[in-house]
Design a protein around this motif. Structure first.
Motif, PDB file in Angstrom:
ATOM      1  N   LEU A 202       9.910  99.966 -35.026  1.00 36.44           N
ATOM      2  CA  LEU A 202      11.144  99.921 -35.412  1.00 36.44           C
ATOM      3  C   LEU A 202      12.158  99.346 -33.993  1.00 36.44           C
ATOM      4  O   LEU A 202      12.979  98.575 -34.116  1.00 36.44           O
ATOM      5  N   THR A 203      11.897 100.043 -32.968  1.00 37.03           N
ATOM      6  CA  THR A 203      12.694  99.699 -31.635  1.00 37.03           C
ATOM      7  C   THR A 203      12.330  98.303 -31.326  1.00 37.03           C
ATOM      8  O   THR A 203      13.384  97.610 -30.964  1.00 37.03           O
ATOM      9  N   SER A 204      11.207  97.812 -31.406  1.00 31.43           N
ATOM     10  CA  SER A 204      10.688  96.452 -31.220  1.00 31.43           C
ATOM     11  C   SER A 204      11.459  95.360 -32.284  1.00 31.43           C
ATOM     12  O   SER A 204      11.845  94.338 -31.669  1.00 31.43           O
ATOM     13  N   LEU A 205      11.442  95.840 -33.321  1.00 33.41           N
ATOM     14  CA  LEU A 205      12.125  95.027 -34.385  1.00 33.41           C
ATOM     15  C   LEU A 205      13.695  94.777 -34.173  1.00 33.41           C
ATOM     16  O   LEU A 205      14.313  93.672 -34.025  1.00 33.41           O
ATOM     17  N   VAL A 206      14.257  95.824 -33.760  1.00 32.31           N
ATOM     18  CA  VAL A 206      15.739  95.847 -33.448  1.00 32.31           C
ATOM     19  C   VAL A 206      15.771  95.283 -32.100  1.00 32.31           C
ATOM     20  O   VAL A 206      16.975  94.180 -32.087  1.00 32.31           O
ATOM     21  N   GLU A 207      14.937  95.253 -31.264  1.00 28.70           N
ATOM     22  CA  GLU A 207      15.236  94.461 -29.906  1.00 28.70           C
ATOM     23  C   GLU A 207      15.053  92.672 -29.907  1.00 28.70           C
ATOM     24  O   GLU A 207      15.988  92.192 -29.607  1.00 28.70           O
ATOM     25  N   ARG A 208      13.943  92.524 -31.021  1.00 30.78           N
ATOM     26  CA  ARG A 208      13.921  91.130 -30.937  1.00 30.78           C
ATOM     27  C   ARG A 208      14.763  90.562 -31.798  1.00 30.78           C
ATOM     28  O   ARG A 208      15.258  89.311 -31.482  1.00 30.78           O
ATOM     29  N   THR A 209      15.534  91.156 -32.641  1.00 32.45           N
ATOM     30  CA  THR A 209      16.480  90.724 -33.599  1.00 32.45           C
ATOM     31  C   THR A 209      17.956  90.397 -32.589  1.00 32.45           C
ATOM     32  O   THR A 209      18.363  89.465 -32.875  1.00 32.45           O
ATOM     33  N   PHE A 210      18.230  91.435 -32.002  1.00 30.47           N
ATOM     34  CA  PHE A 210      19.191  91.377 -31.154  1.00 30.47           C
ATOM     35  C   PHE A 210      19.291  90.231 -30.074  1.00 30.47           C
ATOM     36  O   PHE A 210      19.937  89.159 -29.784  1.00 30.47           O
ATOM     37  N   ARG A 211      17.888  89.965 -29.430  1.00 31.29           N
ATOM     38  CA  ARG A 211      17.507  88.980 -28.534  1.00 31.29           C
ATOM     39  C   ARG A 211      17.819  87.610 -29.182  1.00 31.29           C
ATOM     40  O   ARG A 211      18.101  86.620 -28.644  1.00 31.29           O
ATOM     41  N   SER A 212      17.167  87.557 -30.542  1.00 25.64           N
ATOM     42  CA  SER A 212      17.223  86.332 -31.265  1.00 25.64           C
ATOM     43  C   SER A 212      18.700  85.889 -31.339  1.00 25.64           C
ATOM     44  O   SER A 212      18.790  84.714 -31.810  1.00 25.64           O
ATOM     45  N   GLU A 213      19.629  86.813 -31.357  1.00 29.54           N
ATOM     46  CA  GLU A 213      21.111  86.446 -31.415  1.00 29.54           C
ATOM     47  C   GLU A 213      21.644  86.066 -30.160  1.00 29.54           C
ATOM     48  O   GLU A 213      22.737  85.984 -30.160  1.00 29.54           O
ATOM     49  N   GLY A 214      20.946  86.207 -28.957  1.00 25.12           N
ATOM     50  CA  GLY A 214      21.362  85.927 -27.930  1.00 25.12           C
ATOM     51  C   GLY A 214      21.858  86.981 -26.977  1.00 25.12           C
ATOM     52  O   GLY A 214      22.563  86.837 -25.888  1.00 25.12           O
ATOM     53  N   TYR A 215      21.650  88.260 -27.392  1.00 21.81           N
ATOM     54  CA  TYR A 215      22.090  89.451 -26.631  1.00 21.81           C
ATOM     55  C   TYR A 215      20.936  90.102 -25.988  1.00 21.81           C
ATOM     56  O   TYR A 215      19.959  90.326 -26.263  1.00 21.81           O
ATOM     57  N   SER A 216      21.307  90.460 -24.417  1.00 18.85           N
ATOM     58  CA  SER A 216      20.599  90.999 -23.663  1.00 18.85           C
ATOM     59  C   SER A 216      20.039  92.291 -24.068  1.00 18.85           C
ATOM     60  O   SER A 216      21.180  93.072 -24.235  1.00 18.85           O
ATOM     61  N   THR A 217      19.004  92.832 -24.159  1.00 19.01           N
ATOM     62  CA  THR A 217      18.635  94.019 -24.520  1.00 19.01           C
ATOM     63  C   THR A 217      17.811  94.846 -23.957  1.00 19.01           C
ATOM     64  O   THR A 217      16.571  94.218 -23.377  1.00 19.01           O
ATOM     65  N   VAL A 218      18.015  96.254 -23.627  1.00 22.88           N
ATOM     66  CA  VAL A 218      17.027  97.000 -22.823  1.00 22.88           C
ATOM     67  C   VAL A 218      16.833  98.397 -23.582  1.00 22.88           C
ATOM     68  O   VAL A 218      17.467  98.738 -24.542  1.00 22.88           O
ATOM     69  N   ARG A 219      15.905  99.175 -23.189  1.00 22.08           N
ATOM     70  CA  ARG A 219      15.463 100.310 -23.799  1.00 22.08           C
ATOM     71  C   ARG A 219      15.832 101.807 -22.897  1.00 22.08           C
ATOM     72  O   ARG A 219      15.399 101.414 -21.716  1.00 22.08           O
ATOM     73  N   ASN A 220      16.521 102.534 -23.426  1.00 21.18           N
ATOM     74  CA  ASN A 220      16.631 103.882 -22.751  1.00 21.18           C
ATOM     75  C   ASN A 220      17.244 104.024 -21.382  1.00 21.18           C
ATOM     76  O   ASN A 220      17.192 104.960 -20.894  1.00 21.18           O
ATOM     77  N   ALA A 221      18.043 102.960 -20.870  1.00 18.03           N
ATOM     78  CA  ALA A 221      18.739 103.246 -19.654  1.00 18.03           C
ATOM     79  C   ALA A 221      19.973 102.039 -19.769  1.00 18.03           C
ATOM     80  O   ALA A 221      19.850 101.102 -20.196  1.00 18.03           O
ATOM     81  N   PRO A 222      21.003 102.957 -19.694  1.00 16.90           N
ATOM     82  CA  PRO A 222      21.146 104.281 -19.398  1.00 16.90           C
ATOM     83  C   PRO A 222      21.429 105.297 -20.398  1.00 16.90           C
ATOM     84  O   PRO A 222      21.728 106.414 -20.200  1.00 16.90           O
ATOM     85  N   TYR A 223      21.103 104.958 -21.641  1.00 14.48           N
ATOM     86  CA  TYR A 223      21.129 105.792 -22.716  1.00 14.48           C
ATOM     87  C   TYR A 223      19.944 105.690 -23.530  1.00 14.48           C
ATOM     88  O   TYR A 223      19.395 104.759 -24.124  1.00 14.48           O
ATOM     89  N   ALA A 224      19.416 106.887 -23.392  1.00 15.62           N
ATOM     90  CA  ALA A 224      18.014 107.326 -24.161  1.00 15.62           C
ATOM     91  C   ALA A 224      18.112 107.827 -25.522  1.00 15.62           C
ATOM     92  O   ALA A 224      17.204 107.889 -26.241  1.00 15.62           O
TER      93      ALA A 224
END
Length: 286
Positions: A202-224
């Protein structure tokens, strides 16, 4: 004594799927902007100091969820009145007079910093209250806002599990574009409590989708992920909880609390994310 209107304003707006339902719930606990009189009459800072702590317009960013077959639950009361992404026991006893509204957890760094279930500080870090909160007011905040919200969230999760054998909860937030000690904050932060609150798929899916829209995306820092993802995320029980934080500069003027010209672009990207999550839920429940 006249009844506090906070008791008569619904604590949240629940919008159910408008099409074939998916076991997906989008929750917006911090986008509420109703400020009861008991709070306003006790303020010693400008209201804008509180408004700038809202996740303003996040409920609008995710408003298309029911059209995609998901549930949307959006808080109505301001997070300065009661923070729904906090445990009800995260209370600062020194803020309340006339008796505590319930059990109080051991003091934590967050509560001591003024960021408990009843926030003590505003956007500039200043104390927002001229005096203590009454016991009656404290009870109202928990009994008429915090408890019903989480009861509804738990009920929706149970309903999804009963119907589909699983549930996905997306906790929707926004974050200030500038924070002390941090530079170059990303566009999107995904919080899965370091993999413990949802499947990594699920996390990977949402990460890929936002990135495909041109948005930089990170996990758990600073909000986990906060109280909501911690309380409800139980992947082994087929309940997956993921927190999404969206950088406010992408869609709003943070000083004036108004949408900017790019808000529709963010809404379109979020719609794409909602669609992909709903598609994923169908595979998860198969």
């Amino acid at each position: 004594m006249k009844q506090d209107v906070a008791r008569t304003v619904a604590p949240f707006i629940l919008s159910r799927p408008e099409t074939d339902p998916h076991p997906v719930i989008f929750a917006s606990p911090h986008s509420g902007h109703y400020y009861p009189d008991t709070l306003l009459q006790n303020l010693c800072v400008p209201l804008i100091d509180l408004r700038q702590t809202e996740d303003a317009f996040v409920d609008q960013l995710f408003a298309s969820a029911p059209q995609a077959g998901a549930t949307l639950i959006a808080a109505t009361h301001a997070r300065s009145f009661v923070d729904l992404n906090r445990d009800a026991r995260e209370l600062d006893a020194d803020m309340i007079e006339g008796g505590l509204p319930g059990p109080v957890a051991a003091p934590s760094a967050r509560v001591q910093a003024g960021l408990g279930c009843f926030p003590r500080i505003g956007a500039r870090g200043e104390n927002i209250y001229a005096g203590k909160i009454s016991s009656q007011d404290a009870h109202t905040r928990l009994d008429h806002v915090h408890t019903p919200y989480h009861r509804a969230l738990a009920d929706e999760i149970a309903r999804c599990r009963e119907a589909s054998g699983c549930a996905i909860l997306i906790d929707c937030h926004s974050m200030p574009s500038q924070q002390p000690g941090r530079r170059d904050l990303p566009d999107i932060v995904l919080g899965d409590r370091f993999g413990s609150s949802c499947t990594s798929q699920l996390t990977s899916l949402v990460e890929r989708t936002f990135r495909s829209e041109g948005y930089s995306t990170v996990r758990n820092a600073p909000y986990a992920g906060g109280y909501t993802t911690r309380r409800y995320g139980r992947p082994k029980r087929h309940v997956h909880a993921l927190q999404i934080e969206i950088n406010r500069r992408l869609y709003m003027d943070e000083a004036e609390i108004t949408p900017n010209a790019s808000m529709q672009n963010v809404i379109s990207a979020v719609q794409h994310v909602i669609t992909e999550i709903c598609r994923f839920s169908a595979r998860l429940s198969a």
